[in-house]
Write an enzyme that holds these catalytic residues in place. Structure first.
Site, PDB file in Angstrom:
ATOM      1  N   ASN A   1       0.852  -1.188   0.000  1.00 14.23           N
ATOM      2  CA  ASN A   1       0.000   0.000   0.000  1.00 14.23           C
ATOM      3  C   ASN A   1       0.892   1.243   0.000  1.00 14.23           C
ATOM      4  OD1 ASN A   1      -1.422   2.295   1.077  1.00 14.23           O
ATOM      5  ND2 ASN A   1      -3.093   0.923   1.645  1.00 14.23           N
TER       6      ASN A   1
ATOM      7  N   GLU B   1     -10.579  -9.614   3.344  1.00 11.10           N
ATOM      8  CA  GLU B   1      -9.315  -9.184   3.947  1.00 11.10           C
ATOM      9  C   GLU B   1      -9.586  -9.017   5.429  1.00 11.10           C
ATOM     10  OE1 GLU B   1      -7.038  -6.082   2.034  1.00 11.10           O
ATOM     11  OE2 GLU B   1      -6.178  -5.453   3.952  1.00 11.10           O
TER      12      GLU B   1
ATOM     13  N   HIS C   1      -5.739   3.726  -2.187  1.00 12.44           N
ATOM     14  CA  HIS C   1      -7.065   4.071  -1.683  1.00 12.44           C
ATOM     15  C   HIS C   1      -7.318   5.539  -2.017  1.00 12.44           C
ATOM     16  CE1 HIS C   1      -9.811   4.234   2.198  1.00 12.44           C
ATOM     17  NE2 HIS C   1     -10.458   4.549   1.103  1.00 12.44           N
TER      18      HIS C   1
ATOM     19  N   ARG D   1      -9.548   8.248  -1.199  1.00 14.36           N
ATOM     20  CA  ARG D   1     -10.583   8.518  -0.199  1.00 14.36           C
ATOM     21  C   ARG D   1     -11.500   9.633  -0.682  1.00 14.36           C
ATOM     22  NH1 ARG D   1      -9.005   6.496   5.169  1.00 14.36           N
ATOM     23  NH2 ARG D   1     -10.800   7.683   5.839  1.00 14.36           N
TER      24      ARG D   1
ATOM     25  N   THR E   1      -7.039   6.486   9.863  1.00 14.66           N
ATOM     26  CA  THR E   1      -6.921   5.483   8.812  1.00 14.66           C
ATOM     27  C   THR E   1      -8.133   4.576   8.958  1.00 14.66           C
ATOM     28  OG1 THR E   1      -5.539   3.685   7.941  1.00 14.66           O
ATOM     29  CG2 THR E   1      -5.439   4.067  10.306  1.00 14.66           C
ATOM     30  N   THR E   2      -8.236   3.544   8.107  1.00 11.27           N
ATOM     31  CA  THR E   2      -9.413   2.677   8.176  1.00 11.27           C
ATOM     32  C   THR E   2      -9.418   1.977   9.536  1.00 11.27           C
ATOM     33  OG1 THR E   2      -9.059   2.341   5.837  1.00 11.27           O
ATOM     34  CG2 THR E   2     -10.717   0.971   6.867  1.00 11.27           C
TER      35      THR E   2
ATOM     36  N   ARG F   1      -7.350  12.810   0.798  1.00 12.75           N
ATOM     37  CA  ARG F   1      -6.265  13.269   1.670  1.00 12.75           C
ATOM     38  C   ARG F   1      -4.897  12.770   1.215  1.00 12.75           C
ATOM     39  NH1 ARG F   1      -7.537   9.903   7.121  1.00 12.75           N
ATOM     40  NH2 ARG F   1      -9.504  10.984   6.849  1.00 12.75           N
TER      41      ARG F   1
ATOM     42  N   HIS G   1      -3.494  -4.435   7.772  1.00  9.54           N
ATOM     43  CA  HIS G   1      -3.580  -3.314   8.710  1.00  9.54           C
ATOM     44  C   HIS G   1      -2.657  -3.511   9.911  1.00  9.54           C
ATOM     45  CE1 HIS G   1      -5.721   0.467   9.483  1.00  9.54           C
ATOM     46  NE2 HIS G   1      -5.143   0.304  10.645  1.00  9.54           N
TER      47      HIS G   1
ATOM     48  N   GLU H   1      -8.670   0.178  -3.119  1.00 11.77           N
ATOM     49  CA  GLU H   1      -9.509   0.244  -1.920  1.00 11.77           C
ATOM     50  C   GLU H   1     -10.480   1.396  -2.061  1.00 11.77           C
ATOM     51  OE1 GLU H   1      -7.387   0.834   1.700  1.00 11.77           O
ATOM     52  OE2 GLU H   1      -6.174  -0.932   1.392  1.00 11.77           O
TER      53      GLU H   1
ATOM     54  N   HIS I   1       0.795   6.336   1.639  1.00 13.68           N
ATOM     55  CA  HIS I   1       1.575   7.307   2.419  1.00 13.68           C
ATOM     56  C   HIS I   1       2.588   8.071   1.583  1.00 13.68           C
ATOM     57  CE1 HIS I   1      -0.357   6.465   6.043  1.00 13.68           C
ATOM     58  NE2 HIS I   1       0.494   5.648   6.629  1.00 13.68           N
TER      59      HIS I   1
END
Ligand code: PXP
Length: 248
Positions: free
Chosen positions: A8, A159, A51, A53, A108-109, A57, A198, A78, A11
């Protein structure tokens, strides 16, 4: 088949946005999520996760399309279950979509998708994505009712949310590991592909590797954090090496 690693790279976009959110067309806008995806591939990633969003962000729509167009690895997209994101996924055509809960306030999620409670609103989305040839994963807490609902709705994958596991230590870690084991067994019995993600890092990975039937781990934060010191290629290589030998 060996355990796959999805990286992922959200970031990387978080860092770029911190300075260049208002100047994305500037030649100075860095770091590049696309180049990070390439580094992750060189380090041994099997897929790239991003992801976009609702609040944009980190990843932007244009990042998603650029990565889709120029990157060789399978793309795991995602997304929250909104009309905007479904429309985007149908244009983007990622290899996989992972449906996640999304609220504006969260860092975060934070929890899994309530597939059982939101069954009616998820059903159409899952079908629409699948009809477009996109495999669907559901990001769920390791609870039996969520696994059962994911199987019932016809998703190809789940997941398992490893956030509680990652934040538990000592005896609590044992309890959380057992929760993951039970959920993974159940998912496997329902012929679901079982992934996990995660908060996974090199410290908690050995305990996670005692969970059976895992196909893929999705890892972000620790890899990007580690890349500050050793670069992303090396960070991904280290994680890959630590995942070797998984056999359950
Ligand atoms: N899987 C899902 C569904 C996520 O939402 C996230 C966080 O964005 C991850 C995996 C990666 O988590 P982490 O960044 O803690 O490794």
């Amino acid at each position: 088949m060996s355990l796959l690693l999805g990286v992922n790279i959200d970031h990387v976009a978080t860092l770029r946005q911190a300075r260049y959110a208002g100047m994305l067309d500037s030649p100075n806008a860095e770091p590049s999520p696309l180049l990070a995806a390439e580094d992750a591939r060189v380090g041994g990633a099997d897929s790239i996760t991003i992801h976009v969003r609702g609040d944009r962000r980190h990843m932007q729509v244009r990042d998603a399309f650029e990565i889709r167009e120029k990157m060789e690895l399978p793309l795991n997209f995602e997304m929250g279950n909104t009309a905007e994101m479904v429309a985007m996924a149908l244009k983007l055509r990622p290899d996989f979509v992972c449906l996640v809960p999304e609220t504006r306030e969260e860092v975060t999620t934070e929890g899994g998708l309530d597939v059982d409670g939101l069954y009616g609103s998820l059903q159409g989305t899952v079908a629409q994505l699948q009809q477009a040839g996109i495999k669907v994963s559901l990001f769920i807490d390791p609870d039996a009712c969520q696994v059962e609902a994911s199987a019932r709705i016809g998703a190809e994958m789940i997941e398992l949310h490893t956030g509680c596991f990652a934040n538990a230590f000592g005896e609590d870690r044992v309890v959380e590991t057992n929760r993951l084991k039970t959920a993974a067994e159940l998912g496997h019995r329902h012929a679901l592909q079982v992934n996990a993600g995660h908060g996974i890092n090199l410290q908690n990975l050995p305990a996670l590797l005692t969970v059976p039937h895992l196909s893929e781990l999705n890892i972000g934060h620790t890899l990007i954090a580690r890349s500050v010191r050793v670069g992303l290629v090396t960070a991904v290589r280290e994680m890959r090496a630590a995942m070797e030998g998984y056999q359950l």
